[in-house]
Design a protein around this motif. Structure first.
Motif, short mmCIF file in Angstrom:
data_model
loop_
_atom_site.label_atom_id
_atom_site.label_comp_id
_atom_site.label_asym_id
_atom_site.label_seq_id
_atom_site.Cartn_x
_atom_site.Cartn_y
_atom_site.Cartn_z
N THR A 57 19.52 -11.73 15.20
CA THR A 57 18.21 -11.33 15.09
C THR A 57 18.17 -9.83 15.79
O THR A 57 19.32 -9.22 15.99
CB THR A 57 17.20 -12.03 16.07
N GLU A 58 17.07 -9.04 15.83
CA GLU A 58 17.16 -7.68 16.35
C GLU A 58 17.63 -7.36 17.59
O GLU A 58 18.14 -6.41 18.06
CB GLU A 58 15.70 -6.94 15.96
N ARG A 59 17.65 -8.65 18.22
CA ARG A 59 18.30 -8.53 19.66
C ARG A 59 19.80 -8.45 19.91
O ARG A 59 20.33 -7.97 20.71
CB ARG A 59 17.64 -9.60 20.63
N HIS A 60 20.16 -8.68 18.54
CA HIS A 60 21.76 -8.42 18.64
C HIS A 60 22.29 -7.25 17.97
O HIS A 60 23.52 -7.04 17.77
CB HIS A 60 22.39 -9.66 17.90
N VAL A 61 21.21 -6.57 17.58
CA VAL A 61 21.40 -5.20 16.57
C VAL A 61 21.02 -4.10 17.32
O VAL A 61 19.92 -3.94 17.66
CB VAL A 61 20.84 -5.25 15.17
N PRO A 62 22.00 -2.86 17.36
CA PRO A 62 21.88 -1.81 18.00
C PRO A 62 20.44 -1.13 17.23
O PRO A 62 20.15 -1.31 16.08
CB PRO A 62 22.72 -0.92 17.91
N ASP A 63 19.67 -0.46 18.00
CA ASP A 63 18.26 0.25 17.68
C ASP A 63 18.82 1.34 16.40
O ASP A 63 20.04 1.88 16.34
CB ASP A 63 17.68 1.37 18.56
N GLY A 64 17.97 1.39 15.46
CA GLY A 64 18.39 2.17 14.10
C GLY A 64 19.07 1.56 12.89
O GLY A 64 19.17 2.04 12.00
#
Length: 194
Positions: A41-48
């Motif tokens: 999910t987004e918590r595993h993915v760097p911003d941007g």
């Protein structure tokens, strides 16, 4: 340990939880091997990092251990996955159903650690996200020698667009939707997507 992986970045189609549940249920009903479920999910993915590019987070060094088998959320499981889940070879992905010769990332298999350089080079390049083919263009550039899953498992992984005009083929174990239509829109034809 076998990891079964999907990516639900920013609530896929506004129906992310539903799609994860359907895929997870399809896998559970069609896999006899022990496995751990991983939802990126987004918590595993760097911003941007947006959209399909978030798939590359699966290749971050140290994120996973063991064998990895990835399915896009719009994949419908229609039969036993034991053969595919037992694949012991090097990184493998699909040959693009609509553009043969190009890599398609709807289903991929690898050993954790084997793809670290894919992430590290993308990170070092500043996470470029301009190629319209998305993550699969980057993976294809990094792994032009990738094994094609259709060669290893003939007729087991099919395209809804290319192979299902008259229904799901008998030998199919996974149906990839890869774009429109989506499984929820075709639920009356896909009795496996419940």
């Amino acid at each position: 340990m076998l990891n079964i992986i999907c990516v639900n970045h920013r609530d896929y189609l506004g129906r992310g939880a539903e799609y994860v549940a359907k895929l997870r249920a399809g896998v559970a009903s069609n896999l006899t091997l022990p496995a751990r479920w991983v939802t990126v999910t987004e918590r595993h993915v760097p911003d941007g990092i947006e959209g399909w590019w978030s798939k590359l987070a699966m290749f971050r060094p140290g994120f996973l251990e063991g064998r990895c088998l990835f399915f896009d959320l719009d994949t419908v499981i229609t039969g036993s996955l034991d053969d595919l889940a037992s694949y012991p070879g090097p990184f493998a992905a699909l040959d693009d159903f609509l553009a043969p010769g190009q890599l398609q990332s709807s289903v991929m298999a690898w050993e954790a650690g084997e793809m670290d350089d894919v992430w590290l080079r993308w990170e070092a390049a500043g996470f470029p996200q301009f190629d319209p083919r998305g993550d699969q263009a980057w993976i294809d550039e990094m792994r032009p020698e990738a094994v094609r899953l259709q060669d290893e498992f003939p007729d087991q992984i099919v395209s809804f667009k290319a192979h299902c005009a008259r229904g799901v083929p008998h030998d199919a174990r996974a149906v990839c939707f890869h774009g429109l239509p989506r499984p929820h829109a075709m639920a009356e034809l896909m009795n496996h997507w419940r």
